[in-house]
Design a protein around this motif. Structure first.
Motif, mmCIF file in Angstrom:
data_model
loop_
_atom_site.group_PDB
_atom_site.id
_atom_site.type_symbol
_atom_site.label_atom_id
_atom_site.label_comp_id
_atom_site.label_asym_id
_atom_site.label_seq_id
_atom_site.Cartn_x
_atom_site.Cartn_y
_atom_site.Cartn_z
ATOM 1 N N SER A 30 7.101 -18.251 42.379
ATOM 2 C CA SER A 30 7.352 -17.063 41.564
ATOM 3 C C SER A 30 6.592 -17.097 40.243
ATOM 4 C CB SER A 30 8.849 -16.916 41.305
ATOM 5 O OG SER A 30 9.547 -16.636 42.502
ATOM 6 N N LEU A 31 6.612 -18.238 39.562
ATOM 7 C CA LEU A 31 5.896 -18.331 38.292
ATOM 8 C C LEU A 31 4.391 -18.217 38.498
ATOM 9 C CD1 LEU A 31 7.901 -21.122 36.421
ATOM 10 C CD2 LEU A 31 8.045 -18.639 36.122
ATOM 11 N N SER A 32 3.889 -18.792 39.583
ATOM 12 C CA SER A 32 2.449 -18.687 39.881
ATOM 13 C C SER A 32 2.072 -17.234 40.157
ATOM 14 C CB SER A 32 2.099 -19.558 41.085
ATOM 15 O OG SER A 32 2.309 -20.926 40.799
ATOM 16 N N ALA A 33 2.965 -16.507 40.841
ATOM 17 C CA ALA A 33 2.700 -15.099 41.143
ATOM 18 C C ALA A 33 2.640 -14.266 39.868
ATOM 19 C CB ALA A 33 3.773 -14.561 42.082
ATOM 20 N N LEU A 34 3.573 -14.499 38.959
ATOM 21 C CA LEU A 34 3.576 -13.750 37.705
ATOM 22 C C LEU A 34 2.383 -14.122 36.833
ATOM 23 C CD1 LEU A 34 7.382 -13.831 36.870
ATOM 24 C CD2 LEU A 34 6.034 -11.860 37.625
ATOM 25 N N LEU A 45 4.121 -16.192 29.512
ATOM 26 C CA LEU A 45 5.122 -16.211 30.578
ATOM 27 C C LEU A 45 6.367 -16.977 30.119
ATOM 28 C CD1 LEU A 45 5.912 -15.547 33.473
ATOM 29 C CD2 LEU A 45 4.630 -17.554 34.222
ATOM 30 N N VAL A 46 7.480 -16.269 30.096
ATOM 31 C CA VAL A 46 8.745 -16.835 29.642
ATOM 32 C C VAL A 46 9.724 -16.867 30.810
ATOM 33 C CG1 VAL A 46 10.705 -16.572 28.073
ATOM 34 C CG2 VAL A 46 8.391 -15.952 27.316
ATOM 35 N N CYS A 47 10.327 -18.020 31.048
ATOM 36 C CA CYS A 47 11.291 -18.169 32.131
ATOM 37 C C CYS A 47 12.661 -18.504 31.554
ATOM 38 C CB CYS A 47 10.851 -19.270 33.097
ATOM 39 S SG CYS A 47 12.019 -19.574 34.447
ATOM 40 N N VAL A 48 13.644 -17.651 31.852
ATOM 41 C CA VAL A 48 15.036 -17.937 31.512
ATOM 42 C C VAL A 48 15.683 -18.397 32.811
ATOM 43 C CG1 VAL A 48 17.194 -17.067 30.553
ATOM 44 C CG2 VAL A 48 15.001 -16.145 29.752
ATOM 45 N N PHE A 49 15.938 -19.694 32.910
ATOM 46 C CA PHE A 49 16.355 -20.286 34.181
ATOM 47 C C PHE A 49 17.820 -20.685 34.167
ATOM 48 C CE2 PHE A 49 16.608 -24.161 36.967
ATOM 49 C CZ PHE A 49 16.557 -23.465 38.177
ATOM 50 N N GLN A 50 18.529 -20.236 35.187
ATOM 51 C CA GLN A 50 19.921 -20.631 35.389
ATOM 52 C C GLN A 50 19.975 -21.591 36.579
ATOM 53 O OE1 GLN A 50 22.741 -17.821 37.225
ATOM 54 N NE2 GLN A 50 24.103 -18.205 35.482
ATOM 55 N N PRO A 51 20.104 -22.895 36.330
ATOM 56 C CA PRO A 51 20.186 -23.837 37.446
ATOM 57 C C PRO A 51 21.371 -23.502 38.344
ATOM 58 C CG PRO A 51 19.907 -24.977 35.349
ATOM 59 C CD PRO A 51 20.224 -23.563 35.024
ATOM 60 N N PHE A 77 4.685 -10.361 26.284
ATOM 61 C CA PHE A 77 5.426 -11.317 27.096
ATOM 62 C C PHE A 77 5.718 -10.762 28.483
ATOM 63 C CE2 PHE A 77 6.642 -12.296 22.707
ATOM 64 C CZ PHE A 77 6.491 -13.678 22.669
ATOM 65 N N CYS A 78 5.747 -11.661 29.452
ATOM 66 C CA CYS A 78 6.325 -11.379 30.761
ATOM 67 C C CYS A 78 7.528 -12.308 30.872
ATOM 68 C CB CYS A 78 5.338 -11.644 31.892
ATOM 69 S SG CYS A 78 6.084 -11.484 33.535
ATOM 70 N N ILE A 79 8.711 -11.730 31.022
ATOM 71 C CA ILE A 79 9.947 -12.504 31.000
ATOM 72 C C ILE A 79 10.624 -12.414 32.359
ATOM 73 C CG2 ILE A 79 12.222 -12.714 29.941
ATOM 74 C CD1 ILE A 79 10.889 -11.318 27.435
ATOM 75 N N VAL A 80 10.913 -13.568 32.954
ATOM 76 C CA VAL A 80 11.582 -13.580 34.252
ATOM 77 C C VAL A 80 12.938 -14.258 34.103
ATOM 78 C CG1 VAL A 80 10.343 -15.686 34.942
ATOM 79 C CG2 VAL A 80 11.446 -14.254 36.684
ATOM 80 N N ASP A 104 5.135 -20.690 30.027
ATOM 81 C CA ASP A 104 4.714 -21.038 28.667
ATOM 82 C C ASP A 104 5.905 -21.448 27.810
ATOM 83 O OD1 ASP A 104 1.862 -20.457 28.846
ATOM 84 O OD2 ASP A 104 2.475 -18.373 29.091
ATOM 85 N N THR A 105 7.039 -20.814 28.067
ATOM 86 C CA THR A 105 8.270 -21.108 27.349
ATOM 87 C C THR A 105 9.433 -21.038 28.328
ATOM 88 O OG1 THR A 105 7.374 -20.105 25.327
ATOM 89 C CG2 THR A 105 9.755 -20.455 25.409
ATOM 90 N N VAL A 106 10.386 -21.949 28.178
ATOM 91 C CA VAL A 106 11.526 -21.994 29.100
ATOM 92 C C VAL A 106 12.833 -22.035 28.307
ATOM 93 C CG1 VAL A 106 12.683 -23.313 30.926
ATOM 94 C CG2 VAL A 106 10.179 -23.199 30.853
ATOM 95 N N PHE A 107 13.785 -21.223 28.743
ATOM 96 C CA PHE A 107 15.147 -21.270 28.225
ATOM 97 C C PHE A 107 16.057 -21.615 29.399
ATOM 98 C CE2 PHE A 107 12.854 -18.348 25.472
ATOM 99 C CZ PHE A 107 13.200 -18.806 24.198
ATOM 100 N N VAL A 108 16.907 -22.621 29.240
ATOM 101 C CA VAL A 108 17.776 -23.064 30.330
ATOM 102 C C VAL A 108 19.224 -22.730 29.998
ATOM 103 C CG1 VAL A 108 18.443 -24.968 31.828
ATOM 104 C CG2 VAL A 108 16.173 -24.967 30.754
ATOM 105 N N THR A 109 19.861 -21.944 30.845
ATOM 106 C CA THR A 109 21.258 -21.566 30.651
ATOM 107 C C THR A 109 22.178 -22.640 31.214
ATOM 108 O OG1 THR A 109 21.754 -20.491 32.771
ATOM 109 C CG2 THR A 109 20.448 -19.226 31.170
ATOM 110 N N PRO A 110 23.479 -22.552 30.965
ATOM 111 C CA PRO A 110 24.406 -23.481 31.616
ATOM 112 C C PRO A 110 24.258 -23.424 33.135
ATOM 113 C CG PRO A 110 25.514 -22.323 29.837
ATOM 114 C CD PRO A 110 24.166 -21.674 29.996
ATOM 115 N N ILE A 111 24.490 -24.540 33.786
ATOM 116 C CA ILE A 111 24.361 -24.616 35.243
ATOM 117 C C ILE A 111 25.429 -23.756 35.904
ATOM 118 C CG2 ILE A 111 24.463 -26.165 37.242
ATOM 119 C CD1 ILE A 111 23.474 -28.407 35.399
#
Length: 274
Positions: free
Chosen positions: A157-161, A170-176, A255-258, A197-204
């Motif tokens: 997905s990140l490669s596609a964006l 490219l900013v990824c807000v990731f929820q494990p 920004f592209c934010i996913v 480029d930047t990652v934000f990690v939410t609570p699992i």
């Protein structure tokens, strides 16, 4: 033809033909409840290791599913669908979607739909709910929702964006999704998330498990931060105040934010673009 129904937060839509198309999951061998006439196997790799013992155990489940295909049916694997020439037009980005399109063409050929006719349908396919789903734009920020929760999916997905928006940050807000999966594939998650480029990690997102204090979003974020800027974010209200979600931070940056994960992260997106 069965298509998506993104407006209803679902990928189910009742069709009028004699065919039923299903995307099946191997978790707890649940796909063995199906009796497919045409079986497309896109990939087999370690996952759901809270149930399966190892990769060989997973392969045994796929072998059992394959054995359910009748003599007059078809099993389509990567070796076969990769023979389909990727000379079609797609609105959805990414190498994985090219592979999916090749698999779809190979499958419908078995029921008499010509290669050319299939390609005409592909021209109009705009994706499905939560699979790199475009959600909108606000002040130059483009937003996507994505269901990826396995390292291979995240990488795709990140490669596609990155391919679609080479000039955007490219900013990824990731929820494990699940503590055990996060631990088992920890190194792979770090490598995959570092494609942003930047990652934000939410609570699992907790599912089917008891709390485990040896893993957390902070531990994952700290590991990713060794490669690209990464930090934790506890809720959407906190996220809204951070760059790149507020114009106060960097009004001139594109920004592209996913919003990524298999839990409820998609519920955050409307609050970011409302």
């Amino acid at each position: 033809i069965l298509t998506n129904n993104k407006d209803q937060n679902s990928n189910f839509k009742k069709g009028e033909s004699e065919y039923l198309v299903v995307e099946a999951c191997e978790y707890k061998r649940s796909f063995l409840n199906l009796s497919p006439k045409i079986l497309v196997i896109t990939n087999i790799e370690p996952d759901h290791l809270d149930y399966y013992k190892d990769l060989e155990d997973i392969k045994s489940a796929f072998a059992e599913l394959k054995s359910k295909v009748p003599a007059d049916g078809f099993v389509i694997t990567e070796a076969e669908y990769k023979e389909v020439k990727p000379d079609f037009e797609l609105l959805v980005p990414g190498e994985h979607n090219i592979s999916n399109a090749q698999a779809a063409i190979a499958a419908v050929e078995k029921i008499g739909i010509t290669n050319q006719k299939a390609k005409e349908f592909l021209k109009d396919f705009r994706g499905t709910w939560r699979r790199l789903e475009y959600k909108g734009e606000k002040a130059g920020r483009i937003f996507y929702d994505d269901y990826a929760h396995h390292p291979t999916e995240i990488k795709a997905s990140l490669s596609a964006l990155r391919e679609k928006y080479p000039d955007r940050e490219l900013v990824c807000v990731f929820q494990p999704h699940q503590q055990e999966r996060t631990k088992i594939f920890f190194d792979e998650f770090v490598k995959a998330l570092s494609l942003a480029d930047t990652v934000f990690v939410t609570p699992i997102f907790m599912a089917r498990e008891k709390p485990d204090t040896t893993i957390s979003n902070k531990i994952l974020a700290e590991a990713v931060n060794k490669f690209v800027p990464a930090e934790t974010v506890e809720n959407v209200e906190e996220l809204i105040l951070l760059t790149p979600f507020t114009l106060k931070g960097d009004p001139n940056k594109n920004f592209c934010i996913v919003m990524m994960g298999a839990g409820d992260i998609y519920k955050w997106t409307p609050k970011l673009i409302e």
